[in-house]
Design an enzyme around this catalytic site. Structure first.
Site, PDB file in Angstrom:
ATOM      1  N   ARG A 126      64.215  69.551 -25.277  1.00 42.20           N
ATOM      2  CA  ARG A 126      64.785  70.583 -24.416  1.00 42.20           C
ATOM      3  C   ARG A 126      65.047  71.859 -25.213  1.00 42.20           C
ATOM      4  O   ARG A 126      65.509  71.798 -26.352  1.00 42.20           O
ATOM      5  CB  ARG A 126      66.086  70.100 -23.797  1.00 42.20           C
ATOM      6  CG  ARG A 126      65.865  68.852 -22.976  1.00 42.20           C
ATOM      7  CD  ARG A 126      66.692  68.800 -21.724  1.00 42.20           C
ATOM      8  NE  ARG A 126      66.326  67.588 -20.989  1.00 42.20           N
ATOM      9  CZ  ARG A 126      65.312  67.515 -20.129  1.00 42.20           C
ATOM     10  NH1 ARG A 126      64.592  68.583 -19.858  1.00 42.20           N
ATOM     11  NH2 ARG A 126      65.023  66.382 -19.523  1.00 42.20           N
ATOM     12  N   ASP A 127      64.737  72.997 -24.601  1.00 37.43           N
ATOM     13  CA  ASP A 127      65.005  74.291 -25.213  1.00 37.43           C
ATOM     14  C   ASP A 127      66.517  74.501 -25.281  1.00 37.43           C
ATOM     15  O   ASP A 127      67.230  74.150 -24.338  1.00 37.43           O
ATOM     16  CB  ASP A 127      64.339  75.401 -24.398  1.00 37.43           C
ATOM     17  CG  ASP A 127      64.293  76.720 -25.139  1.00 37.43           C
ATOM     18  OD1 ASP A 127      65.368  77.341 -25.273  1.00 37.43           O
ATOM     19  OD2 ASP A 127      63.212  77.124 -25.582  1.00 37.43           O
ATOM     20  N   ILE A 128      66.986  75.072 -26.380  1.00 36.20           N
ATOM     21  CA  ILE A 128      68.434  75.277 -26.524  1.00 36.20           C
ATOM     22  C   ILE A 128      68.947  76.457 -25.696  1.00 36.20           C
ATOM     23  O   ILE A 128      70.155  76.596 -25.504  1.00 36.20           O
ATOM     24  CB  ILE A 128      68.859  75.435 -28.008  1.00 36.20           C
ATOM     25  CG1 ILE A 128      68.192  76.643 -28.642  1.00 36.20           C
ATOM     26  CG2 ILE A 128      68.593  74.151 -28.773  1.00 36.20           C
ATOM     27  CD1 ILE A 128      68.735  76.975 -30.033  1.00 36.20           C
ATOM     28  N   ASN A 171      53.841  81.858 -26.704  1.00 35.11           N
ATOM     29  CA  ASN A 171      53.952  83.175 -27.317  1.00 35.11           C
ATOM     30  C   ASN A 171      53.234  83.127 -28.669  1.00 35.11           C
ATOM     31  O   ASN A 171      53.433  82.191 -29.434  1.00 35.11           O
ATOM     32  CB  ASN A 171      55.425  83.549 -27.510  1.00 35.11           C
ATOM     33  CG  ASN A 171      56.171  83.617 -26.197  1.00 35.11           C
ATOM     34  OD1 ASN A 171      55.627  84.004 -25.186  1.00 35.11           O
ATOM     35  ND2 ASN A 171      57.419  83.224 -26.215  1.00 35.11           N
ATOM     36  N   HIS A 213      56.099  76.317 -24.231  1.00 36.44           N
ATOM     37  CA  HIS A 213      57.259  76.137 -23.368  1.00 36.44           C
ATOM     38  C   HIS A 213      56.740  75.615 -22.030  1.00 36.44           C
ATOM     39  O   HIS A 213      55.832  76.212 -21.440  1.00 36.44           O
ATOM     40  CB  HIS A 213      57.991  77.459 -23.141  1.00 36.44           C
ATOM     41  CG  HIS A 213      58.576  78.037 -24.386  1.00 36.44           C
ATOM     42  ND1 HIS A 213      59.891  77.830 -24.741  1.00 36.44           N
ATOM     43  CD2 HIS A 213      58.024  78.798 -25.367  1.00 36.44           C
ATOM     44  CE1 HIS A 213      60.132  78.437 -25.894  1.00 36.44           C
ATOM     45  NE2 HIS A 213      59.013  79.044 -26.292  1.00 36.44           N
ATOM     46  N   GLU A 218      58.465  83.705 -32.036  1.00 39.19           N
ATOM     47  CA  GLU A 218      59.628  83.732 -32.912  1.00 39.19           C
ATOM     48  C   GLU A 218      59.581  82.673 -34.004  1.00 39.19           C
ATOM     49  O   GLU A 218      60.159  82.865 -35.065  1.00 39.19           O
ATOM     50  CB  GLU A 218      60.905  83.563 -32.080  1.00 39.19           C
ATOM     51  CG  GLU A 218      61.144  84.741 -31.148  1.00 39.19           C
ATOM     52  CD  GLU A 218      62.394  84.563 -30.298  1.00 39.19           C
ATOM     53  OE1 GLU A 218      63.139  83.587 -30.495  1.00 39.19           O
ATOM     54  OE2 GLU A 218      62.608  85.416 -29.420  1.00 39.19           O
ATOM     55  N   VAL A 219      58.928  81.546 -33.741  1.00 40.68           N
ATOM     56  CA  VAL A 219      58.846  80.463 -34.717  1.00 40.68           C
ATOM     57  C   VAL A 219      57.383  80.293 -35.116  1.00 40.68           C
ATOM     58  O   VAL A 219      56.537  80.085 -34.243  1.00 40.68           O
ATOM     59  CB  VAL A 219      59.394  79.142 -34.131  1.00 40.68           C
ATOM     60  CG1 VAL A 219      59.288  78.012 -35.151  1.00 40.68           C
ATOM     61  CG2 VAL A 219      60.834  79.322 -33.662  1.00 40.68           C
ATOM     62  N   HIS A 268      53.738  76.229 -30.466  1.00 39.65           N
ATOM     63  CA  HIS A 268      54.523  75.507 -29.478  1.00 39.65           C
ATOM     64  C   HIS A 268      54.253  76.071 -28.088  1.00 39.65           C
ATOM     65  O   HIS A 268      53.834  77.216 -27.937  1.00 39.65           O
ATOM     66  CB  HIS A 268      56.026  75.576 -29.793  1.00 39.65           C
ATOM     67  CG  HIS A 268      56.577  76.967 -29.869  1.00 39.65           C
ATOM     68  ND1 HIS A 268      56.338  77.815 -30.924  1.00 39.65           N
ATOM     69  CD2 HIS A 268      57.379  77.642 -29.002  1.00 39.65           C
ATOM     70  CE1 HIS A 268      56.966  78.968 -30.713  1.00 39.65           C
ATOM     71  NE2 HIS A 268      57.600  78.887 -29.550  1.00 39.65           N
TER      72      HIS A 268
END
Length: 121
Positions: A32-34, A91, A106, A99-100, A104
Site C-alpha cells: 500500500r502507498d503511504i 512515473n 502505482h 521520485e524513487v 514501480h
C-alpha cells in the site's frame, strides 16, 4: 538516473523499512502507498534493480516480465477494482516526476479517477 541501492524501495526489499504488503512472489512485491490518492493505491515493484520502465522492459528476464504483469491482474482482483476500473501509473525520470529510482507502478482505483492528465491552461 542511476540505480541507487539505498533508495526507499531497495530498503523495503531488504527488510530495512516496513511496508503494508498486498502481494509478493519470487519476482515482485506490492504494498500500500503511504500517501494513497484513492481508496485503493498499491505500489508494485520488481525485486530486481531496475531504474525505470524502459530499463525493466529491455533487461528483465521473461519470467520477471510475466510475473510483473500477472501481479497486476491479481492485485486489481484482490482490491475489487477489476470490474469498476483502475489506473496504472509509472512515473519515469525527471519530466515524468519519478521520485524513487526503482521502477514501480502505482495501481490506483476505487473511485472515479477523472481525466488522465490535467488539461493545459
Amino acid at each position: 538516473m542511476a540505480y541507487d541501492r539505498n533508495n526507499v524501495f531497495a530498503r523495503i526489499l531488504r527488510g530495512e523499512l516496513p511496508c503494508n504488503k498486498v502481494y509478493e512472489d519470487e519476482h515482485v512485491l506490492a504494498f500500500r502507498d503511504i500517501e494513497p490518492q484513492a481508496p485503493s493505491h498499491v505500489v508494485l515493484i520488481p525485486k530486481g534493480e531496475y531504474v525505470a520502465a524502459d530499463d525493466f522492459s529491455a533487461t528483465a528476464s521473461d519470467a520477471e516480465l510475466a510475473a510483473f504483469m500477472r501481479a497486476i491482474g491479481r492485485i486489481v482482483a484482490a482490491e475489487g477494482v477489476a470490474e469498476s476500473g483502475f489506473r496504472l501509473i509509472a512515473n519515469t525520470r525527471k519530466d515524468g516526476h519519478q521520485e524513487v529510482p526503482h521502477f514501480h507502478v502505482h495501481v490506483i482505483g476505487g473511485r472515479d479517477l477523472g481525466p488522465m492528465l490535467r488539461r493545459p491552461g
